[in-house]
Design a protein around this motif. Structure first.
Motif, mmCIF file in Angstrom:
data_model
loop_
_atom_site.group_PDB
_atom_site.id
_atom_site.type_symbol
_atom_site.label_atom_id
_atom_site.label_comp_id
_atom_site.label_asym_id
_atom_site.label_seq_id
_atom_site.Cartn_x
_atom_site.Cartn_y
_atom_site.Cartn_z
ATOM 1 N N ARG A 257 32.829 46.386 38.053
ATOM 2 C CA ARG A 257 33.202 45.255 37.201
ATOM 3 C C ARG A 257 32.171 45.050 36.088
ATOM 4 O O ARG A 257 32.527 44.741 34.954
ATOM 5 C CB ARG A 257 33.360 43.976 38.028
ATOM 6 N N ASP B 197 46.660 47.644 38.274
ATOM 7 C CA ASP B 197 47.510 48.771 37.900
ATOM 8 C C ASP B 197 47.095 50.006 38.690
ATOM 9 O O ASP B 197 45.922 50.192 39.009
ATOM 10 C CB ASP B 197 47.392 49.076 36.404
ATOM 11 N N SER C 280 32.851 47.523 33.440
ATOM 12 C CA SER C 280 34.059 47.147 32.702
ATOM 13 C C SER C 280 33.747 46.056 31.676
ATOM 14 O O SER C 280 34.188 46.125 30.527
ATOM 15 C CB SER C 280 35.137 46.674 33.671
ATOM 16 N N GLU D 221 33.973 46.263 27.546
ATOM 17 C CA GLU D 221 34.741 45.298 26.758
ATOM 18 C C GLU D 221 33.892 44.699 25.641
ATOM 19 O O GLU D 221 34.348 44.566 24.498
ATOM 20 C CB GLU D 221 35.288 44.190 27.663
ATOM 21 N N ARG E 24 43.230 50.326 39.321
ATOM 22 C CA ARG E 24 42.339 49.712 38.347
ATOM 23 C C ARG E 24 41.943 48.298 38.781
ATOM 24 O O ARG E 24 42.562 47.714 39.662
ATOM 25 C CB ARG E 24 43.015 49.643 36.980
ATOM 26 N N LEU E 25 40.944 47.758 38.117
ATOM 27 C CA LEU E 25 40.504 46.394 38.391
ATOM 28 C C LEU E 25 41.620 45.385 38.146
ATOM 29 O O LEU E 25 41.707 44.364 38.817
ATOM 30 C CB LEU E 25 39.283 46.053 37.525
ATOM 31 N N SER E 26 42.502 45.698 37.196
ATOM 32 C CA SER E 26 43.623 44.804 36.878
ATOM 33 C C SER E 26 44.740 44.867 37.920
ATOM 34 O O SER E 26 45.654 44.068 37.898
ATOM 35 C CB SER E 26 44.199 45.165 35.508
#
Length: 183
Positions: free
Chosen positions: A166, A142, A169, A173, A138-140
C-alpha cells in the motif's frame, strides 16, 4: 521371445518404481514450497505423461519394432502436434513456464508483488498460480490474470506485507500526480 517378455516386465517394474520416486519427490517439494495440491498434481501428471512416452518408446524397441516404423509414427505425431501448437504457440510456452514457475519461481500464493510493466501497474496479492496464469488481486479488489510466460520475462518486486504494498501504491500515485501537475 521369453527374453523380450522379461525385459518388458522389468521395464514396467522400473517404471512403477521411478514413477513413485518422482511423485513422492514432487509432493515433498510442493509441501516445502507451500504449493497448492492442484499445482502438485498438475506437475505430476505432466511428468507422468513424459515417462509414459519414454516407456512406450522403450517397449517398442524391446519388442523389435524397427527404427523406421518408430520414426514414421513419431514424425507423424510431432507433425500433428506441431501444426496444432503453431496456431497457439503461447499455450506451449505457458505450460512450459508453469513447470518452471513450480520448480523455480520465488513467489508463492499469498505474497504481495508488483509486476514491473510499462503499460500497466500490476500491484497486489497472488491469489492463485494456475497452469496458464498467475492470478493477482489488486489493492482495489480487481483481479488480474497474468500469463505465466510473461511473468517470467518481467521483473517482479515482492513486498514484505500488505502495508508495504500500500505504501508503494501511495508513493506511485503521488509521483503520477506530480508529473501531471508539471505537464
Amino acid at each position: 521371445m521369453i527374453l523380450q517378455i522379461g525385459l518388458v516386465i522389468l521395464l514396467i517394474i522400473g517404471f512403477v518404481i521411478i514413477s513413485r520416486i518422482i511423485n513422492n519427490s514432487i509432493v515433498l517439494f510442493g509441501k516445502k514450497k507451500a504449493v497448492a495440491d492442484v499445482r502438485v498434481s498438475y506437475v505430476i501428471k505432466m511428468l507422468q505423461l513424459g515417462l509414459i512416452a519414454i516407456g512406450v518408446l522403450l517397449t517398442c524397441l524391446i519388442l523389435g519394432v524397427g527404427y523406421g516404423q518408430l520414426e514414421v509414427f513419431f514424425s507423424s505425431v510431432f507433425a500433428v502436434v506441431g501444426i496444432a501448437l503453431f496456431a497457439q504457440w503461447s499455450i506451449l510456452s505457458n505450460i512450459t513456464a508453469s513447470l518452471i514457475i513450480f520448480f523455480g519461481f520465488p513467489y508463492h500464493v499469498g505474497d504481495w508483488v508488483k509486476v514491473v510493466d510499462k503499460d500497466e501497474e500490476i500491484l497486489g496479492q497472488i491469489i492463485d498460480i494456475s497452469s496458464f496464469h498467475v492470478i493477482i488481486q489488486r489493492l482495489s479488489g480487481d483481479v488480474v490474470t497474468y500469463p505465466n510466460s510473461l511473468i517470467l520475462q518481467k521483473p517482479v518486486i515482492r513486498f514484505a506485507d500488505e502495508k508495504a504494498a500500500r505504501h508503494m501504491s501511495q508513493y506511485m500515485e503521488k509521483l503520477t500526480d506530480q508529473q501531471d501537475t508539471q505537464s
